[in-house]
Design a protein around this motif. Structure first.
Motif, PDB file in Angstrom:
ATOM      1  N   GLN A 120      64.180   7.078 -14.814  1.00 20.73           N
ATOM      2  CA  GLN A 120      64.176   8.458 -14.603  1.00 20.73           C
ATOM      3  C   GLN A 120      63.197   9.027 -15.652  1.00 20.73           C
ATOM      4  N   VAL A 121      62.245   9.656 -14.840  1.00 22.26           N
ATOM      5  CA  VAL A 121      61.067  10.609 -15.771  1.00 22.26           C
ATOM      6  C   VAL A 121      61.462  11.965 -15.469  1.00 22.26           C
ATOM      7  N   PHE A 163      55.090  12.947 -14.625  1.00 22.53           N
ATOM      8  CA  PHE A 163      54.628  11.875 -13.896  1.00 22.53           C
ATOM      9  C   PHE A 163      53.639  12.327 -12.726  1.00 22.53           C
ATOM     10  N   GLU A 164      52.698  11.556 -12.481  1.00 20.73           N
ATOM     11  CA  GLU A 164      51.962  11.988 -11.262  1.00 20.73           C
ATOM     12  C   GLU A 164      52.495  11.706  -9.811  1.00 20.73           C
ATOM     13  N   VAL A 165      52.044  12.483  -8.938  1.00 24.34           N
ATOM     14  CA  VAL A 165      52.613  11.893  -7.438  1.00 24.34           C
ATOM     15  C   VAL A 165      51.844  10.856  -7.224  1.00 24.34           C
ATOM     16  N   ARG A 185      60.401  12.305  -2.541  1.00 26.69           N
ATOM     17  CA  ARG A 185      59.177  12.895  -1.783  1.00 26.69           C
ATOM     18  C   ARG A 185      58.668  13.842  -2.920  1.00 26.69           C
ATOM     19  N   THR A 186      59.075  14.281  -4.102  1.00 25.12           N
ATOM     20  CA  THR A 186      58.503  14.838  -5.097  1.00 25.12           C
ATOM     21  C   THR A 186      57.729  13.976  -5.827  1.00 25.12           C
TER      22      THR A 186
END
Length: 143
Positions: free
Chosen positions: A9-10, A15-17, A44-45
């Protein structure tokens, strides 16, 4: 356990997609069912999906359910048929192409694909530097 339980969990902004390209035909089969399940359950995020067919099977959009399912999941199918390679062009560019493809063709592989991969490796993975011209055109089309 669900796949998401293995992903740490970040916080959303840390985080980058991740862009994920799935390549396949538009024929709906067991492998496509797996892809659909992944598309349905992955966050999807965090993951952006593209589904591309290089097969020239645009006509399948009217008689297979995969393009409709992809669209419903927010993944617009992309059709990018590989440019044709004429026999004359191939033999002029590489007189022994037939023998070379046969040499690279294994029991569970495709000789032309292996030829394209070998040409890319010889160009240090720079599509613009591949040769002969039909190999360069194919790689530039794919990327």
């Amino acid at each position: 356990p669900p796949l998401s339980s293995y992903i740490p969990q970040v916080p959303h902004n840390e985080f980058e997609v991740v862009n994920i390209l799935i390549v396949g035909s538009m024929k709906y089969d067991g492998q496509k069912n797996i892809y659909v399940q992944q598309l349905t359950h992955m966050d999807r995020t965090r993951f952006n999906f593209t589904y591309a067919s290089f097969m020239g099977d645009e006509d399948r959009a009217t008689f297979t359910k995969l393009p409709r399912i992809l669209t419903e999941l927010g993944v617009e199918p992309v059709w990018r048929p590989i440019p044709p390679i004429s026999g004359d062009e191939a033999s002029t560019s590489h007189p022994d192409l037939g023998a070379l493809v046969d040499r690279l063709d294994g029991k569970n592989s495709d000789g032309l694909n292996n030829y394209l991969l070998e040409a890319l490796a010889l160009s240090n993975n720079v599509p613009e530097n591949t040769s002969p011209p039909f190999v360069r055109r194919t790689w530039l089309h794919l990327v």
